[in-house]
Structures are given as C-alpha cells and as structure tokens.
Write an enzyme that holds these catalytic residues in place. Sequence first.
Site, short mmCIF file in Angstrom:
data_model
loop_
_atom_site.label_atom_id
_atom_site.label_comp_id
_atom_site.label_asym_id
_atom_site.label_seq_id
_atom_site.Cartn_x
_atom_site.Cartn_y
_atom_site.Cartn_z
N PHE A 179 -0.31 -2.53 11.39
CA PHE A 179 0.12 -1.83 10.17
C PHE A 179 -0.97 -2.05 9.13
CE2 PHE A 179 1.94 -1.35 6.00
CZ PHE A 179 2.71 -0.21 6.13
N ASP A 221 -7.95 -7.35 8.51
CA ASP A 221 -6.97 -6.98 7.49
C ASP A 221 -6.13 -8.21 7.19
OD1 ASP A 221 -4.71 -6.18 6.08
OD2 ASP A 221 -4.52 -4.27 7.13
N LYS A 241 -1.36 -8.04 -1.57
CA LYS A 241 -0.10 -8.79 -1.61
C LYS A 241 -0.17 -10.06 -2.43
CE LYS A 241 2.09 -6.77 2.48
NZ LYS A 241 3.20 -6.12 1.78
#
Length: 403
Positions: free
Chosen positions: A146, A231, A260
Amino acid sequence: MTGDTTPIHGREPRPGGPEWIERYRGSLMNTFGDPQRVLVHGEGAQVWDADGNRYIDLLAGIAVNALGHAHPALVKAVSEQIATLGHISNFFTSPPQVELAEKLLALLGAEGKVFFANSGSEANEAALKATRRTGRTKLVVAEGSFHGRTMGALALTSKEAYRTPFEPLPGEVTWVPYGDADALRAAVDGETAAVVLEPIQGEAGVVVPPEGYLRAARDVTREHGALLWFDEVQTGVGRTGDWFAHTPSGVTPDLVTLAKGLGGGMPIGACIGVGDAGSLFGPGNHGTTFGGNPVATRAALAVIDTIERDDLLTAVDELHRLFVEEFSSIPGVVEVTGRGLLLGVVLERPVAADVMKAALDAGVIVNAPTPDRLRIAPPFVLTSQQARDAVAAIRSVLAEVLP
C-alpha cells in the site's frame, strides 16, 4: 470506558454523535462510509466522543499520533510557530525547514537531500517522479503493498479493489510476492528504474519479511543499476523501535519516504534521496505550495526532539514486549507479528471486523486491516496500565466473538 460521561474539562454540552453523523452524511463525500464515532477531545493515549464516552487509542490515527493527543511539546511548537510565521510558499525557506531536513539526514546516517510534501501519498508521488529521472520506467513492487491513493501512488498499491476503478494507471509495474527474494531477483533487470518495498507491510496486516530480504533487494538493485526505494510512511520515525524500520537490515536505500508519525498529527511528508538520488530533481521538476511549511516542519522537529528527550524508543520496545506477552496468552490469537508498536494480532478465524466493532463498544480503538488480523499502532506515550486495560477488554471481546 464507554459510558463515561464525565464533563470534559468543563466543556459546554454539544450535539451528540447521531446528530453529527447525520450532518456528516449531508455534507461530506461518501469516500469513507459513516464515521465509527464523532471524536471531540484527546489527551495522551485517550480520546472522548461527542457523547462523552472515553476510549483507549491503540491506533493513533493510523500510526500518526506518535506523541498521542494534545502533547504539550507539540502544542507549544505549533502555537509558537503559527504566531510567528505560518506559510511562506517555497519561493522562500525557513529555519525549521532546513533544520528538519538536516535532522532527517542525520537520523538516516547518510548524505542526501530532502523534498517535503504534505502526506505519504505525496511523498511517494515525489519518489515515483524521481525514478523517472533515471531514464527508465519499469518498477518492481511487492504484492500486498500500500503506497497511497493518488494516481501514481495507486499504481504501486496492489489491492485490486482500490486500483480497478481508476485504471489505466501510470507506470510499468511488475508485481512480486513480498518476502520472496528469488522472485525479486528474477523480476529486476537492466530496464528496472526502482524496486519499491515497505520494510514491514502495514495495510497487509503487519507482515514482516524474512531475514535477509532487504539485503537481497539492495544487492539485486545495485547489480542492475536500479534504485532501491523504501516506503517508511507507516514504519518510520520510531514506530518499530528504530528511527527507520530498515535500520536493523544494515541496508542503505536510495529513496526513503516518510509521513504519518513525522508530524505527530500535522500534515507532512518527506522524500529523502540518498547520495546521487538526492540530485535527481532539478528546479522545476517538482513542487508543492504547502509542503515543508514552517508550522509542519516545526511540529516534526518537536516530535523528534520529544522522542529523543523522553527516550520514547525504549518505551516503544517495552510496550512491544508487554503487548506480545499479553496478546499471545489470549485464546483465539494465533500469532503476534511486527516490531515495536506496529503489531498484527493474527486471529484463528476471520472475525477481525467484528472484534474491532465490539472493542470500540468496549472502549478500545483498534483496526482490522485484513479479515483475520487486528492492527495495533498506539501512541508511544501509552502507559503500561492503559495497554493492559486495553488488552483485557479485547480478551473479553474475543471470548464473546469466538465461541
């Protein structure tokens, strides 16, 4: 916990959850379905809803609120900065922007350059565009990945339900099973621009690759002159007990993307280009109006400073051990995966969505990324007692859901 209607810091009564949800339905696009609750206040690792119910937060805004809610250091940093200088565009820079770039490179232990964005998807868009500057277009990406919802990031996200409505997507993507070093070696060749990997897959249910997998990725990319892009949007900034989840592998990637937890709740993302990869972009190749603004970068500096000052990486490791011990003792739990405070609780049956809903009713916020897994990603400031109380509530829920 649910049902605690003690007034919150003397706040005046306000409309309850059902009324807010009706107003939500009437005014917001239906991209998320109905909200699970209407939250109005947070403190540390707890939040309260519009009906006065209290919850222990084991999700932290999906691994975002590393310092929890309303942390004094973050409140102070943002308040002082917005009262001084809020937005300037990228025609100019500010001390917090430069200081944060320097700090991230120091934590990574590498020379390079940083591009600041506003989210994980935007950080990944920047990295994707950087790979095009190699003159190659082929990307090798892991199944279960993702990387975001924008068109470029979506092209690297494996879930068919997310991708299919928006195809054709950009790029030439070859999919390989996550953790399979042989499949990775077979897929990478002299036309590969980059290999894109999460050091731990979060949305797939907190999946940890086998020992040596990241090293194998580094070896094969170096052999073929391709970039290695990690990532770390969900795993970075201490979430796994290290500043970066790839650190224990000893591998140095070419690109690292963050978001995040970096801003502790303020919107910020970063694309770090290591070595020569830091020079792939030149003036006019990429841009952003808000990215790297003084408020967001000051917030990120406050997050990093607080983690260092309060030794929160040690707290992350201690809470990890507590959670693994407690969850592993619950009947119906098959395995606990992950590192630090990014954990997957694997259930013996695909009832995670039911457990998530019942846990919320019991006053605990968790997430069900797959049918048989719960995701645990709490604030680093969660207390050991709060952790035990939350696990006890989930234990009771599982006893009811799993006959």
